[in-house]
Design an enzyme around this catalytic site. Structure first.
Site, mmCIF file in Angstrom:
data_model
loop_
_atom_site.group_PDB
_atom_site.id
_atom_site.type_symbol
_atom_site.label_atom_id
_atom_site.label_comp_id
_atom_site.label_asym_id
_atom_site.label_seq_id
_atom_site.Cartn_x
_atom_site.Cartn_y
_atom_site.Cartn_z
ATOM 1 C CD GLU A 251 -3.273 -1.264 2.634
ATOM 2 O OE1 GLU A 251 -2.970 -0.718 3.508
ATOM 3 O OE2 GLU A 251 -4.186 -1.900 1.753
ATOM 4 C CE LYS B 148 0.337 -0.097 5.839
ATOM 5 N NZ LYS B 148 -1.366 0.044 5.457
ATOM 6 C CD GLN B 149 0.803 -4.435 2.707
ATOM 7 O OE1 GLN B 149 0.942 -3.434 2.601
ATOM 8 N NE2 GLN B 149 -0.068 -5.782 3.000
#
Ligand code: G6P
Ligand code: MG
Length: 999
Positions: free
Chosen positions: A498, A610-611
């Site tokens: 994101e 973010k991930q």
């Protein structure tokens, strides 16, 4: 990047099976309320105290929830646009039915007053009962023991039960209990942090009916906008002491039952309070009264202790399947048990509900469910209690119509698009770049259905709406995918990461979409064959055509998966790698998570994740990518990932384990395993992180144990983290139960119950059956990394697949001589020179030949062989061979070739790689072929490198023997059960990662 952690509150004692709090800690209260929350997939209630909270008002958040019970509010956009999500659904905080006030001789019990002599609160994950034991001295000096127990029944969905026992310790006393049902609800505060609640609960419920008669209270409420009805009914009674007086009252929205009894010193008086919570989501309004009464009747009949027994039985069945045991680390075991326990408490079981991102423990994310369900939580249930996985998928199917409507909003004339965040199927994401644009939700749901069917063999899910969901959601991909030159592109979507939004060809999305449309075509084929009638109906209803299905296959085959040749890594999207890399060195620790400190545009402009995004695709579709690329992808993306999402570290742990970074795998795992107990993300007071909880289970089973399910087969590749002496877990597959235990002694695979199965350990088949339920295999030895100066390769079977041509030519020869040619003989000929090979074949057949005839046959084989290799080109390099040679050279190592094939130089030319070798041993000058060490020693000498500084690479048993004889470490290519002398074995050079061997 290592995960950032926020300050943690005082830690709790370590106990593998219990969460225990040994002192009252007002500062930690909000967090503990989350940790001690109870639930049964239907009702959830925070671990607040029975008596009203007396500390700072902000230090407690009373909360009781029903899964899927919600209200709505219009989303207001100062700047609106077509198709934006219109209404927000939010999980409602319900009236509090848990209230029990206690007074001793008129003095009200409160932890904030008097003296706490002893205190313990505990939740045993095998018991499912929250127990608080307090010895308290009142301000006037009266001592009492209070044992307050609470459970949310795992066997009776509507029931919450409490038992509060009070014992005066010094003298007889009058004990008063006031049990309350409080309709005044406080909502969570509105917050700047987008991950928290919107605070709407307080305005959403209005009271329709109240009844308070001695012992019984009833509250019926209705939601303002969603039109739902809620009925909460409580029954209370006191046992022990004098005959109780009971009065009922109602005041300011609070329904009370007051009990007064005289208790003897040292003797307990016990209040039992049963609460039933039912809603019009479960039954028509007209039936709610009877439903609640029935549930209460049943609960009262067995009593609190009876309910506690049921709880124990239910949990025993759960742990029987789901327990993960880690010897040597209690803190970790506690984290794992806690996580699994909470998942079990939170997941909807009725086919109409989901599991919220925060479970039923708090209002973070407003009770919404996301893709977390399918990608992080269902994998756990799929392998422990698959019926629960099915129920949740069934619930998704139930919202297919809403997904169809949503697809129209987005301009798709056909198909269905699932909402990014929702309770009952409406899109509730008001920020589309990180919400609706995450189209991958469609593929995630289809993927979970695929996984479910493959793990259970239960194809009724497909005929019960699963196929329809898969087809309808696939249509959206087919609609988006457009041809650019020779490949399909998907534009303007957001992937899991994101911190990057609205991109073309997001790698994860395309990998999953490819899988999804491929699966849709497969299901169509299966259904046409196996369920023709159901298929015909569905075909007609969906107006599906054979052309459309064929198109799905085509999209699946030709969907673009961005790859950067220069770096040798996958690109997260078409533009990602050309963006500026985030200035990590210049970012102070307190600026994490970035989302709270930078405008999204600032973040979007940079390479910062973010991930897990690419890395997640490597896990879910690992079968598509060679290990060497996985390793490069991991190294690249790990360095730019903040792990600001709680969904990240578990996936990084799994891939780190796969690419051989065992210590990194362990660190990432530790970041996930106790995330909530230790509050490492600093926001557990708003609810637990269910995705990360599922992620911990995945890190053990898919990470350390390396489980991958491929075409319905189970493949394992276990490793043992240094800190553990042993770990063990169970797994359900097609109705059978398996157990895997890993220790330094090896891996034990056990069939606990069910039909025989063939599974795989590092590619080697392992057969288990009732007759032979257990097999042990050793763990692979660790490779001793060295500062090698050269790598010496065999040719046939390592760099190019000519081994099969030798095989064919020898077989043809053996056939003409009528000598049986089997796999064992073929294997033993690998690496052996031509004349020796012929001799071995003749020996096998017991044939002796004149020297001239011997020579003629050897020549004949070579003629046949040359015919076979005559058409070879650069394309005949084995996967990973060219990359490997380049990597080795780029690292400054020399490259040698040690093949006894006289055709080797010609083959190198044909393959176009002759100039990549610093030395090629002339096979004609050898006195002895493999397994004699001569050839590898010669190669080392020609390279001018000490043999001990060379790594030898071989696919043949004889070749490995030759390497070892030369004093070199040997890397085997093939199967470890065959190449037992090799120091390490990989299936092919596409799994070659130089840093695994080079110090
Ligand atoms: C390699 C192959 C053997 C083959 C030998 C001789 O080592 O693994 O199968 O017999 O070379 O090959 P040539 O091309 O000289 O017959
Ligand atoms: Mg070979």
């Amino acid at each position: 990047m290592s995960a950032t952690s926020s300050p943690t509150l005082s830690s709790l004692p370590t106990d593998p099976w219990r969460l225990v709090e040994t002192r009252w800690d007002a500062d930690a209260n909000l967090l503990r309320e989350t940790l001690f929350a109870l639930g049964n997939g239907h009702i959830g209630t925070r671990g607040t105290y029975d008596e009203a909270w007396q500390g700072e008002p902000d230090a407690s958040m009373e909360g009781t929830y029903v899964n899927g019970f919600y209200d709505t509010e219009a989303i207001r956009y100062p700047e609106n646009a077509y198709g934006f999500a219109r209404i927000n659904e939010f999980m409602l905080n319900l009236p509090n039915a848990k209230g029990v006030e206690i007074a001793i001789d008129g003095e009200r019990f409160s932890l904030a007053g008097g003296v706490i002599v002893a205190y313990e609160r505990s939740l045993d994950f095998r018991e499912g009962v929250l127990v608080r034991t307090v010895e308290w001295k009142s301000p006037a000096g009266r001592r009492v023991r209070i044992v307050a127990k609470r459970l949310v029944s795992l066997s009776r969905s509507a029931i919450l039960a409490q038992s509060v026992a009070v014992t005066p310790l010094d003298a007889d006393a009058t004990v008063e209990f006031v049990t309350t049902l409080n309709s005044q609800v406080r909502g969570s505060e509105e917050s700047f942090d987008p991950r928290l609640g919107s605070g709407a609960s307080a305005r959403a419920l209005s009271t329709v009916e109240t009844t308070a008669t001695p012992g019984r209270s009833v509250l019926v409420s209705r939601t303002r906008n969603s039109g739902l009805t809620l009925r909460i009914e409580t029954l209370a009674g006191v046992a022990g002491g004098s005959t109780p007086e009971c009065t009922a009252s109602e005041d300011g929205g609070v329904l009370s039952q007051r009990f007064r009894v005289v208790a003897k010193a040292g003797e307990a008086v016990t209040l039992e309070k049963m609460t039933a919570i039912v809603t019009s989501r479960d039954a028509p309004v007209s039936e709610l009264a009877a439903q609640a009464a029935g549930a209460l009747e049943g609960a009262r009949a067995v009593g609190f202790e009876g309910l506690a027994d049921e709880q124990r039985t239910r949990l025993a069945a759960f742990w029987e399947k789901a327990d993960i045991e880690i010897e040597g680390d209690d803190a970790l075991s506690q984290g794992l048990h806690f996580n699994l326990y909470h998942l079990f408490q939170s997941i909807g079981r009725d086919g109409r509900t989901n599991i919220a991102a925060k479970g039923l423990t708090g209002e973070g994310y407003e009770g919404h469910s996301f893709w977390d369900t399918e990608i992080y939580v269902l994998p756990v249930f799929l392998r422990t209690l698959p019926d629960l996985a099915r129920a949740v998928l069934q619930h998704r199917i139930g919202y297919l119509d809403k997904a169809r409507a949503r697809a129209r909003d987005l301009g798709h004339v056909r198909g269905a698009l699932y909402p990014w965040r929702t309770i009952t199927g409406e899109e509730c994401s008001a920020y589309f770049p990180a919400g609706t644009a995450q189209y991958h939700i469609n593929a995630d749901i289809a993927f979970a259905i695929k996984q479910y069917v493959e793990a259970t063999g239960d194809d009724t899910l497909l005929t019960d709406g699963g196929a329809e969901l898969v087809f309808e959601t696939a249509r959206v991909w087919a609609d988006l995918a457009h041809l650019v030159e020779d490949s399909y592109h998907i534009d303007e979507v957001t992937g899991p990461d994101e911190y990057t939004a609205l991109v073309n060809n997001n790698f994860y999305t395309n990998v999953m979409a490819k899988t999804h449309v491929g699966f849709a075509a497969e299901v169509a084929g299966w259904m046409e064959r196996e369920k023709p009638e159901a298929f015909a109906k569905l075909y007609e209803r969906l107006d599906l055509t054979a052309d459309e299905v064929a198109h799905w296959s085509d999209v699946s085959d030709r969907l673009r998966l961005p790859y950067d040749e220069a770096r040798g890594i996958h690109a997260q999207d078409d533009a990602f790698l050309s963006r500026k890399v985030w200035d990590f060195a210049g970012t102070p620790a307190e600026n994490y998570p970035l989302l709270l400190h930078y405008h999204p545009l600032v973040i979007y402009r940079h390479q910062v994740c973010k991930q897990a995004d690419v890395v997640l695709a490597l896990f879910l579709r690992g079968d598509l990518f060679p290990k060497a690329i996985k390793r490069r992808d991991f190294d690249y993306y790990e360095a730019i990932t903040t792990h600001d999402s709680s969904l990240s570290t578990c996936i990084h742990s799994i891939i780190a384990a796969e690419v051989g970074l065992n210590e990194r795998a362990y660190e990432f795992f530790m970041d996930t395993a106790r995330m909530d107990i230790d509050n490492t993300h600093g926001n557990t007071f708003h609810g637990v992180h269910t995705a990360a909880m599922g992620g911990t289970w995945m890190s053990v089973v898919h990470g350390f144990a390396g489980l991958r399910a491929l075409n319905g087969e189970l493949h394992f590749a276990p490793t043992l983290p240094k800190a553990w002496s042993r770990y063990r877990f169970r797994l359900v597959d097609h109705g059978r139960t398996l157990e895997v235990a890993v220790s330094a002694a090896g891996v034990e695979f056990r069939l606990v119950e069910g039909e025989a199965i063939r599974l795989f350990h590092r590619g080697e088949p392992i057969d288990l059956s009732a007759a032979e339920p257990m097999r042990s295999v050793p763990l692979p030895r660790a490779f001793d990394r060295k500062p090698f100066k050269a790598v010496v390769f065999d040719l046939d079977g390592v760099i190019t697949d000519t081994a099969r041509f030798h095989h064919l030519a020898w077989k043809r020869l053996a056939d003409t001589l009528n000598i049986g040619f089997d796999e064992d003989l073929a294997e033993s000929l690998k690496g052996i020179d031509r004349r020796m090979s012929l001799r071995m074949i003749l020996d096998k057949g017991g044939v002796t030949l004149e020297p001239a005839e011997f020579d003629r046959l050897a020549d004949m084989k070579n003629v046949w062989y040359k015919e076979l290799i005559g058409t070879m080109t650069r394309n005949d390099l084995l996967p990973g061979a060219l990359e490997t040679l380049k990597t080795v050279r780029a690292a400054g190592l020399k490259v040698g070739l040690a093949s006894v094939s006289q055709n080797a130089p010609a083959i190198l030319e044909r393959l176009g790689i002759a100039d990549m070798f610093d030395a090629v041993v002339d096979a004609r000058l050898l006195k002895r072929g493999k397994p004699d060490p001569e050839i590898f020693l010669k190669a080392a000498a020609q390279l001018g490198v000490d043999p001990a500084d060379c790594l030898g690479v071989e696919d043949a048993v004889a070749g490995v023997a030759s390497i070892k004889g030369a004093g070199m470490p040997a890397l085997g290519i093939g199967r470890s059960s065959v190449l037992t002398e090799a120091d390490a074995v990989i299936p092919g050079l596409d799994a070659f990662v130089l840093s695994d061997y080079l110090a």
